[in-house]
Design a protein around this motif. Structure first.
Motif, PDB file in Angstrom:
ATOM      1  N   PHE A 286      39.811  22.641  43.567  1.00 43.93           N
ATOM      2  CA  PHE A 286      39.256  22.976  42.293  1.00 43.93           C
ATOM      3  C   PHE A 286      38.838  24.639  42.163  1.00 43.93           C
ATOM      4  O   PHE A 286      39.154  25.133  40.828  1.00 43.93           O
ATOM      5  N   ALA A 287      38.382  25.284  43.179  1.00 36.48           N
ATOM      6  CA  ALA A 287      37.981  26.666  42.904  1.00 36.48           C
ATOM      7  C   ALA A 287      39.435  27.410  42.552  1.00 36.48           C
ATOM      8  O   ALA A 287      39.432  28.294  41.892  1.00 36.48           O
ATOM      9  N   THR A 288      40.485  27.302  43.577  1.00 36.72           N
ATOM     10  CA  THR A 288      41.693  27.945  43.367  1.00 36.72           C
ATOM     11  C   THR A 288      42.516  27.560  42.088  1.00 36.72           C
ATOM     12  O   THR A 288      42.847  28.569  41.452  1.00 36.72           O
ATOM     13  N   THR A 289      42.337  26.257  41.585  1.00 37.62           N
ATOM     14  CA  THR A 289      42.948  26.036  40.407  1.00 37.62           C
ATOM     15  C   THR A 289      42.049  26.831  39.064  1.00 37.62           C
ATOM     16  O   THR A 289      42.739  27.157  38.145  1.00 37.62           O
ATOM     17  N   TYR A 290      40.962  26.700  39.126  1.00 36.51           N
ATOM     18  CA  TYR A 290      40.059  27.387  38.134  1.00 36.51           C
ATOM     19  C   TYR A 290      40.229  28.694  38.192  1.00 36.51           C
ATOM     20  O   TYR A 290      40.561  29.389  36.966  1.00 36.51           O
ATOM     21  N   ALA A 291      40.342  29.476  39.377  1.00 38.46           N
ATOM     22  CA  ALA A 291      40.696  30.932  39.347  1.00 38.46           C
ATOM     23  C   ALA A 291      42.075  31.403  38.846  1.00 38.46           C
ATOM     24  O   ALA A 291      42.187  32.244  37.905  1.00 38.46           O
ATOM     25  N   LEU A 292      43.089  30.449  39.086  1.00 37.01           N
ATOM     26  CA  LEU A 292      44.360  30.632  38.654  1.00 37.01           C
ATOM     27  C   LEU A 292      44.347  30.643  37.190  1.00 37.01           C
ATOM     28  O   LEU A 292      44.781  31.490  36.258  1.00 37.01           O
ATOM     29  N   GLY A 293      43.790  29.478  36.539  1.00 36.63           N
ATOM     30  CA  GLY A 293      43.489  29.139  35.205  1.00 36.63           C
ATOM     31  C   GLY A 293      43.023  30.715  34.522  1.00 36.63           C
ATOM     32  O   GLY A 293      43.234  30.906  33.301  1.00 36.63           O
ATOM     33  N   ARG A 294      41.828  31.030  34.943  1.00 35.30           N
ATOM     34  CA  ARG A 294      41.174  32.325  34.346  1.00 35.30           C
ATOM     35  C   ARG A 294      42.071  33.492  34.311  1.00 35.30           C
ATOM     36  O   ARG A 294      42.159  34.206  33.620  1.00 35.30           O
ATOM     37  N   ALA A 295      42.511  33.590  35.586  1.00 37.20           N
ATOM     38  CA  ALA A 295      43.688  34.907  35.511  1.00 37.20           C
ATOM     39  C   ALA A 295      44.833  34.622  34.665  1.00 37.20           C
ATOM     40  O   ALA A 295      45.236  35.512  33.942  1.00 37.20           O
ATOM     41  N   ALA A 296      45.482  33.464  34.525  1.00 37.93           N
ATOM     42  CA  ALA A 296      46.647  33.163  34.001  1.00 37.93           C
ATOM     43  C   ALA A 296      46.309  33.261  32.199  1.00 37.93           C
ATOM     44  O   ALA A 296      47.029  33.840  31.353  1.00 37.93           O
ATOM     45  N   SER A 297      45.023  32.895  31.853  1.00 36.94           N
ATOM     46  CA  SER A 297      44.594  33.199  30.699  1.00 36.94           C
ATOM     47  C   SER A 297      44.764  34.536  30.241  1.00 36.94           C
ATOM     48  O   SER A 297      45.016  34.629  29.149  1.00 36.94           O
ATOM     49  N   ALA A 298      43.997  35.278  30.948  1.00 32.44           N
ATOM     50  CA  ALA A 298      44.044  36.751  30.733  1.00 32.44           C
ATOM     51  C   ALA A 298      45.438  37.173  30.459  1.00 32.44           C
ATOM     52  O   ALA A 298      45.767  38.196  29.546  1.00 32.44           O
ATOM     53  N   TRP A 299      46.369  36.945  31.438  1.00 32.68           N
ATOM     54  CA  TRP A 299      47.797  37.227  31.303  1.00 32.68           C
ATOM     55  C   TRP A 299      48.325  36.851  30.128  1.00 32.68           C
ATOM     56  O   TRP A 299      49.021  37.596  29.332  1.00 32.68           O
ATOM     57  N   LEU A 300      48.034  35.537  29.503  1.00 27.74           N
ATOM     58  CA  LEU A 300      48.713  34.949  28.482  1.00 27.74           C
ATOM     59  C   LEU A 300      48.231  35.481  27.328  1.00 27.74           C
ATOM     60  O   LEU A 300      49.025  35.834  26.238  1.00 27.74           O
ATOM     61  N   SER A 316      41.294  40.951  39.955  1.00 29.83           N
ATOM     62  CA  SER A 316      39.743  41.059  40.166  1.00 29.83           C
ATOM     63  C   SER A 316      39.328  39.849  39.237  1.00 29.83           C
ATOM     64  O   SER A 316      38.251  39.261  39.718  1.00 29.83           O
ATOM     65  N   LEU A 317      39.604  39.367  38.099  1.00 29.16           N
ATOM     66  CA  LEU A 317      39.425  38.329  37.390  1.00 29.16           C
ATOM     67  C   LEU A 317      39.681  36.926  38.478  1.00 29.16           C
ATOM     68  O   LEU A 317      38.798  36.154  38.496  1.00 29.16           O
ATOM     69  N   TYR A 318      40.804  36.837  39.206  1.00 30.80           N
ATOM     70  CA  TYR A 318      41.000  35.849  40.204  1.00 30.80           C
ATOM     71  C   TYR A 318      39.935  35.650  41.148  1.00 30.80           C
ATOM     72  O   TYR A 318      39.192  34.536  41.251  1.00 30.80           O
ATOM     73  N   ASP A 319      39.631  36.804  41.786  1.00 28.38           N
ATOM     74  CA  ASP A 319      38.654  36.761  42.896  1.00 28.38           C
ATOM     75  C   ASP A 319      37.232  36.321  42.218  1.00 28.38           C
ATOM     76  O   ASP A 319      36.521  35.881  42.923  1.00 28.38           O
ATOM     77  N   GLN A 320      36.660  36.945  41.150  1.00 26.46           N
ATOM     78  CA  GLN A 320      35.557  36.652  40.615  1.00 26.46           C
ATOM     79  C   GLN A 320      35.431  35.216  40.175  1.00 26.46           C
ATOM     80  O   GLN A 320      34.343  34.676  40.277  1.00 26.46           O
TER      81      GLN A 320
END
Length: 330
Positions: A286-300, A316-320
């Motif tokens: 759950f946590a790694t998928t959410y973090a990936l989604g947060r960082a990917a959304s910023a990149w997209l 930084s966004l991924y880690d947070q």
């Protein structure tokens, strides 16, 4: 609005959120900053006022919220006096469907600060004529015409009319307006957060079964990336997938894959692996998928607007996001 031409805007301008409880002040700050949670303590020199710093670590804008206006038995005069000294401008937040605004308009009649009326509840009062009558009622109570913007807040996290507010703010606190405009990406993510949480929950649920997670978690994450790309209006080609992976860092992705493999092995352990191991695997996925989604959304978002964030920002966004998701999941 008082003319502030020639005035020096402080390094951290203070916007006074003036309004009754329930007017939508907290929702407004969340919408402007893209922050899930707001509020970081009491304002100095006040009893009940709180401050919301944006960004929290290195503030570029400070929102000051005086609480309890209009509440029976609550004395807010001390907080109001302190806010008058601290603030550079007022965002007077008033619900269109609430005609009882004396606690707010009494202050607006006396203040010398620049004022912007933020009329919320346009979704509750959709009739334009009714909105005009509410606006005229406020003008009568204040005794003068003030510039205003009208916002609709049909549900949490969705606010329309923010660009008009930022345009108006730019006329007297341009630094504050510029800082809040930089929060566009965070606001965009708040609109997509439910999508990311849904895929993260699915990844966690499918990772309970031993070995199956090796296939289901990456497939779920790929589906999430595709959904986010579509929401941002970006064609997620193999080349762009490679660029995203590069921006996130191959090392980070390798660690994510190694951790997933280790979790599958842990689930094979008798008894403990099928209980504690399975629960830990679900939480981690759950946590790694959410973090990936947060960082990917910023990149997209950056791809869609022609300004991809650098690798340090994405990590930084991924880690947070990973830290926050772990706290929520475990």
């Amino acid at each position: 609005m008082t003319d502030t031409k020639g005035a020096v805007e402080p390094a951290v301008p203070v916007l006074w959120l003036l309004g009754k409880t329930g007017a939508g002040k907290t929702s407004l700050v969340r919408a402007l900053t893209g922050a899930g949670e707001v509020g970081n303590g009491f304002a100095p020199g006040t009893q009940d006022a709180t401050v919301h710093d944006f960004p929290a670590a290195a503030p570029a804008v400070r929102f000051l919220d005086t609480r309890g206006l209009g509440e029976a038995g609550h004395e807010a005069s001390g907080d109001v006096a302190a806010a008058q000294r601290m603030a550079q401008a007022i965002l007077a937040v008033v619900r269109l469907d609430d005609p009882v605004q004396a606690p707010v308009t009494d202050i607006l009649r006396r203040t010398k600060l620049p004022v912007l009326l933020v009329l919320t509840g346009a979704d509750l009062v959709p009739d334009p004529q009714a909105q005009l009558r509410a606006r005229a009622h406020l003008t009568g109570l204040i005794g003068r015409e003030l510039p205003s913007v009208t916002l609709a807040m049909p549900r949490e996290g969705l606010v329309t009319g923010l660009e008009d507010l930022l345009d108006a703010l730019d006329s007297f606190l341009p630094r504050a307006a510029a800082a809040l405009r930089r929060a566009d990406e965070a606001r965009a993510f708040q609109r997509m957060r439910k999508t990311v949480v849904r895929y993260a929950a699915l990844a966690g649920a499918t990772d309970v079964v031993p070995i199956a997670g090796l296939a289901t978690v990456p497939a779920t994450q790929a589906a999430m990336l595709k959904a986010l790309a579509q929401a941002h209006g970006v064609d997620l080609t193999p080349t762009r997938m490679g660029l995203l992976a590069s921006a996130l860092g191959i090392g980070s992705l390798a660690r994510m894959g190694a951790a997933l493999l280790a979790r599958q092995g842990a689930k094979l352990l008798p008894v403990a692996g099928q209980t504690v191991g399975a629960a830990a695997a679900a939480g981690a996925s759950f946590a790694t998928t959410y973090a990936l989604g947060r960082a990917a959304s910023a990149w997209l978002y950056g791809v869609a607007h022609g300004a991809e964030p650098d690798s340090a920002t994405l990590r930084s966004l991924y880690d947070q996001a990973l830290k926050g998701a772990r706290n929520d999941a475990w």
